[in-house]
Design an enzyme around this catalytic site. Structure first.
Site, PDB file in Angstrom:
ATOM      1  N   LYS A 237     -12.409  94.819  11.401  1.00 41.29           N
ATOM      2  CA  LYS A 237     -13.105  96.102  11.316  1.00 41.29           C
ATOM      3  C   LYS A 237     -13.824  96.313  12.651  1.00 41.29           C
ATOM      4  O   LYS A 237     -14.898  95.769  12.891  1.00 41.29           O
ATOM      5  CB  LYS A 237     -14.104  96.092  10.164  1.00 41.29           C
ATOM      6  CG  LYS A 237     -15.084  97.284  10.152  1.00 41.29           C
ATOM      7  CD  LYS A 237     -14.386  98.623  10.057  1.00 41.29           C
ATOM      8  CE  LYS A 237     -15.395  99.765  10.017  1.00 41.29           C
ATOM      9  NZ  LYS A 237     -16.082  99.983  11.320  1.00 41.29           N
TER      10      LYS A 237
ATOM     11  N   GLY B 184     -23.190  91.690  16.212  1.00 42.63           N
ATOM     12  CA  GLY B 184     -23.873  92.971  16.121  1.00 42.63           C
ATOM     13  C   GLY B 184     -25.369  92.797  16.045  1.00 42.63           C
ATOM     14  O   GLY B 184     -25.918  91.784  16.498  1.00 42.63           O
ATOM     15  N   SER B 185     -26.031  93.754  15.427  1.00 46.88           N
ATOM     16  CA  SER B 185     -27.487  93.780  15.423  1.00 46.88           C
ATOM     17  C   SER B 185     -28.067  92.763  14.452  1.00 46.88           C
ATOM     18  O   SER B 185     -27.425  92.352  13.474  1.00 46.88           O
ATOM     19  CB  SER B 185     -27.991  95.175  15.049  1.00 46.88           C
ATOM     20  OG  SER B 185     -27.802  95.428  13.669  1.00 46.88           O
TER      21      SER B 185
ATOM     22  N   VAL C  99     -28.316  94.206  10.716  1.00 42.51           N
ATOM     23  CA  VAL C  99     -27.032  94.231  10.014  1.00 42.51           C
ATOM     24  C   VAL C  99     -26.581  92.806   9.705  1.00 42.51           C
ATOM     25  O   VAL C  99     -26.051  92.530   8.618  1.00 42.51           O
ATOM     26  CB  VAL C  99     -25.976  94.984  10.834  1.00 42.51           C
ATOM     27  CG1 VAL C  99     -24.609  94.905  10.165  1.00 42.51           C
ATOM     28  CG2 VAL C  99     -26.383  96.440  11.011  1.00 42.51           C
ATOM     29  N   GLY C 100     -26.803  91.886  10.634  1.00 40.28           N
ATOM     30  CA  GLY C 100     -26.448  90.490  10.388  1.00 40.28           C
ATOM     31  C   GLY C 100     -27.178  89.914   9.187  1.00 40.28           C
ATOM     32  O   GLY C 100     -26.596  89.184   8.377  1.00 40.28           O
TER      33      GLY C 100
ATOM     34  N   GLU D 176     -23.458  86.452  15.446  1.00 39.22           N
ATOM     35  CA  GLU D 176     -24.064  86.510  16.779  1.00 39.22           C
ATOM     36  C   GLU D 176     -24.829  87.821  16.829  1.00 39.22           C
ATOM     37  O   GLU D 176     -24.238  88.896  16.786  1.00 39.22           O
ATOM     38  CB  GLU D 176     -22.981  86.428  17.853  1.00 39.22           C
ATOM     39  CG  GLU D 176     -23.544  86.213  19.249  1.00 39.22           C
ATOM     40  CD  GLU D 176     -23.762  87.522  19.981  1.00 39.22           C
ATOM     41  OE1 GLU D 176     -24.919  88.005  19.984  1.00 39.22           O
ATOM     42  OE2 GLU D 176     -22.802  88.061  20.531  1.00 39.22           O
TER      43      GLU D 176
ATOM     44  N   CYS E  77     -25.225  91.868  24.840  1.00 39.03           N
ATOM     45  CA  CYS E  77     -26.157  91.062  24.051  1.00 39.03           C
ATOM     46  C   CYS E  77     -26.907  90.046  24.900  1.00 39.03           C
ATOM     47  O   CYS E  77     -28.054  89.696  24.588  1.00 39.03           O
ATOM     48  CB  CYS E  77     -25.409  90.365  22.916  1.00 39.03           C
ATOM     49  SG  CYS E  77     -24.041  89.327  23.466  1.00 39.03           S
TER      50      CYS E  77
ATOM     51  N   GLU F  44     -34.844  94.230  21.002  1.00 43.28           N
ATOM     52  CA  GLU F  44     -33.608  94.472  21.745  1.00 43.28           C
ATOM     53  C   GLU F  44     -33.379  95.979  21.873  1.00 43.28           C
ATOM     54  O   GLU F  44     -33.152  96.665  20.873  1.00 43.28           O
ATOM     55  CB  GLU F  44     -32.417  93.810  21.058  1.00 43.28           C
ATOM     56  CG  GLU F  44     -31.135  93.924  21.867  1.00 43.28           C
ATOM     57  CD  GLU F  44     -29.974  93.186  21.229  1.00 43.28           C
ATOM     58  OE1 GLU F  44     -29.240  92.501  21.955  1.00 43.28           O
ATOM     59  OE2 GLU F  44     -29.798  93.293  20.010  1.00 43.28           O
TER      60      GLU F  44
END
Length: 500
Positions: free
Chosen positions: A186, A239-240, A243-244, A261, A295, A395
């Site tokens: 995805k 990702g963020s 969301v992780g 990550e 990142c 971030e």
């Protein structure tokens, strides 16, 4: 100024979703536009997949794993396919570079490297490891012995971000397939084009049906469906942080393996005894390459007080001489932000920094090289600030640098470790003992000494603390795409006698 018409993005024809070795439209027939951030024009209409399409893709991957040849092939046979894909990536490197530049806005001079040399190197590296999955044998108590096998996990769900589309997909697809797994990818809704192109290259290379599936789609729905699906054995996510965390929580119901990550707020330390010209160059590239949408960006620059003003002045001079421009122009170093929401996020953090009392010394505004209101460009921005400010703790994922002074080695380390993140770090000094001591004290998954952004497929990469867990790249990542199985063999005790 370079007219965007001089460096046109590639023409794109989309075939839909790639499921079970075939191209198909979304189950509900929807499409959505993917937009060029340099000028806001629509590049292509992309299939808007949903939970139903994720289910079809997972079922295809499940069949390919349970019944198909891929997990049963030798590592040498899988290696052949991965090497063929690497060759095809090099063949089509220019097209892949132009796709990612048009879709994401990173300058073509960088995507040509990422999408040719580097992405191909990732596939070649894991082609080499495909036949190196070693188990072990053990002499055990009692009669007989045991051996331990390393086997593929099963169906992998790979969810990748918008900022380095082709390369970050390669860091998941290549080791997962090398280990014998099947996969549903995805990609980010805002940068899906190179993922669809890679599916075509795998098909051309002869990958069996259902081994790699690609589902594009908007919103959180497809990703949530992939994480929750009982037919998926592992989720690999980049990702963020927020969301992780959601993915980790959602994976608990099906007890999936998860590697995440989750970005960072990386500290780049410059001591007064550093080779300053080189340190300033690495500091500039460390944050502003990719418009800060990396990142591992060195978004906190810690500078020892005797050279603080000198370093800041040099960075300001460099930033003001390096305004964003047309990403299709090979001379451009900084392109637009990847999409409107990212532009608004960066703008909001600049306002936050000003409210916090940080001193804005360069940039801080939108920039429109092609005329008023064209594209999502943002000036390279430099603040003088403190480590406790939001702009130094959160971030931003944009071209915003906070420069923080320090006095002693211990203070530098404390400031560097003084965030919830722990992805990357840097240290610049001519004292090699200091360099190693500070690198050892950094609570980060990577530390660069007198450099920044160095990268190799054979060197593992990942974070600590809120930057996630698990590793990408290197031989170590193969353990996260395999399971161990212990096999016991009972041998009868020998009772004497001879041969025959």
């Amino acid at each position: 100024m370079t007219d965007l018409q001089t460096h046109r993005p590639p023409a794109v024809t989309q075939d839909g979703l790639f499921v079970g070795g075939r191209w198909t439209g979304a189950a509900h027939g929807g499409v959505y536009p993917t937009v060029n951030p340099a000028d806001g024009t629509v590049i292509a209409e992309v299939a808007d997949g949903s939970a139903a399409d994720i289910d079809a893709a997972v079922r295809a991957a499940r069949r390919a794993f349970d019944e198909g040849p891929w997990p049963r092939m030798s590592g040498h046979e899988r290696s052949r396919i991965l090497l063929a894909v690497a060759d095809l990536i090099e063949r089509d490197a220019e097209e892949l570079a132009r796709l990612d530049t048009a879709d994401m806005g990173k300058p073509i001079s960088f995507t040509r490297v990422e999408n040719g040399l580097v992405a191909a190197a990732v596939y070649r590296y894991y082609a080499g490891l495909a036949s190196q999955s070693h188990g072990s044998t053990h002499d055990c108590m009692g009669p007989g012995f045991a051996y331990v096998l390393r086997e593929p996990i099963g169906v992998i769900g790979a969810i990748t971000p918008f900022n380095v589309p082709l390369l970050l997909s390669a860091t998941k697809i290549a080791p997962a397939l090398a280990a014998g797994n099947t996969l549903v990818h995805k990609p980010s809704e805002t940068t899906p084009l190179s993922a669809l192109k890679i599916a075509r290259l795998f098909a051309e290379a002869g990958l069996p049906e259902g081994v790699l599936n690609v589902v594009t789609g908007t919103g959180a729905g497809p990703g949530i469906a992939l994480v929750a699906h009982p037919g998926v054995d592992k989720i690999a996510f980049t990702g963020s942080n927020l969301v992780g965390q959601d993915i980790i929580r959602a994976s608990a119901d099906t007890l999936k393996k998860v590697s995440v990550e989750l970005g960072g707020k990386s500290a780049n330390i410059v001591f007064a005894d550093a080779y300053l010209d080189e340190a300033i160059e690495h500091a500039f590239n460390g944050i502003f390459i990719g418009s800060g949408q990396i990142c591992i960006a060195g978004s906190r620059l810690l500078v020892q007080r005797p050279v603080y003003d000198q370093v800041v002045d040099a960075l300001v001079e460099r930033a003001e001489a390096t305004m964003p421009g047309d990403p299709m122009d090979p001379a451009t170093l900084i392109g637009p932000l990847a999409h409107q929401a990212q532009f608004e996020k960066v703008s909001g953090y600049v306002r936050t920094g000003l409210r916090e009392g940080a001193e804005l010394v360069s940039g801080g505004q939108s920039h429109h090289p092609q005329g008023p209101d064209s594209g999502w460009y943002f000036q390279p921005t430099i603040f003088k600030g403190r480590n406790d400010m939001q702009i130094a703790q959160e971030e931003i994922f944009g071209p915003v640098l906070t420069v923080i002074p320090f006095d002693t080695d211990d203070e530098a380390v404390a400031l560097a470790n003084g965030t919830k993140f722990g992805l990357a770090s840097g240290v610049h000094t001519s004292d090699i003992k200091r360099a190693h001591a500070v690198a050892a004290a950094m609570r980060a998954g990577t530390c660069w000494i007198n450099t920044y952004h160095q990268w190799d497929p054979g060197i593992s990469f990942g974070g600590r603390k809120a930057s996630g867990y698990g590793r990408e790249l290197g031989p170590e990542v193969m353990s996260s795409y395999t399971e161990l199985k212990s096999v016991w063999v009972d041998l009868p005790a020998r009772s004497g006698g001879g041969i025959g």
